[in-house]
Design an enzyme around this catalytic site. Sequence first.
Site, PDB file in Angstrom:
ATOM      1  N   GLU A   1      -2.927  -4.861  -3.166  1.00  0.00           N
ATOM      2  CA  GLU A   1      -3.399  -5.772  -4.206  1.00  0.00           C
ATOM      3  C   GLU A   1      -3.357  -5.099  -5.579  1.00  0.00           C
ATOM      4  OE1 GLU A   1      -5.768  -6.581  -0.395  1.00  0.00           O
ATOM      5  OE2 GLU A   1      -5.000  -4.834  -1.475  1.00  0.00           O
TER       6      GLU A   1
ATOM      7  N   CYS B   1      -3.799   0.542  -3.005  1.00  0.00           N
ATOM      8  CA  CYS B   1      -3.798  -0.677  -2.185  1.00  0.00           C
ATOM      9  C   CYS B   1      -2.709  -1.636  -2.650  1.00  0.00           C
ATOM     10  CB  CYS B   1      -5.156  -1.369  -2.282  1.00  0.00           C
ATOM     11  SG  CYS B   1      -6.530  -0.424  -1.614  1.00  0.00           S
TER      12      CYS B   1
ATOM     13  N   ASN C   1       0.837  -1.193   0.000  1.00  0.00           N
ATOM     14  CA  ASN C   1       0.000   0.000   0.000  1.00  0.00           C
ATOM     15  C   ASN C   1       0.875   1.247   0.000  1.00  0.00           C
ATOM     16  OD1 ASN C   1       0.521  -0.872   2.779  1.00  0.00           O
ATOM     17  ND2 ASN C   1      -0.904   0.698   3.458  1.00  0.00           N
TER      18      ASN C   1
ATOM     19  N   CYS D   1     -10.172  -4.681   0.154  1.00  0.00           N
ATOM     20  CA  CYS D   1     -11.316  -3.769   0.082  1.00  0.00           C
ATOM     21  C   CYS D   1     -12.195  -4.169  -1.103  1.00  0.00           C
ATOM     22  CB  CYS D   1     -10.833  -2.323  -0.055  1.00  0.00           C
ATOM     23  SG  CYS D   1     -10.113  -1.924  -1.673  1.00  0.00           S
TER      24      CYS D   1
END
Length: 129
Positions: free
Chosen positions: A52, A50, A39, A83
């Site tokens: 990911e 983020c 992040n 998220c």
Amino acid sequence: MSLKEAATAVRENAHAPYSNFKVGAAIRGASGKIYAGCNVENVAYPEGTCAEAGAIAAMVAAGETRLIEAYVIAGSPTPVTPCGGCRQKLAEFADGDVRVTLATTGGIEQVTTIADLLPGVFNAGHMAS
């Protein structure tokens, strides 16, 4: 290097001066290559990235568009799920049965799938006219 090792290592590079909540993610592309992301916060909160999303961007930048496994680690008492936006991003590049391991720095792991993280996924099939 394993997904766990890659995610754990990249987590240390997270830029989280505002929340102090570091997250690392690693994904395995269909080729077997591992891509990692962390992040990256910004003082203007909506402008952050983020972990990911960073891992997916690295995979796409390398020319791959399918992921076959994911691992996400955070310094939390319990495993943290991606998220909602990252769930959709993961689903863009993976089948529903793709394994996603959610982990804590304390060693707790929870295994789930893309489909379990995002039931009723919005996908390219919805775009057909």
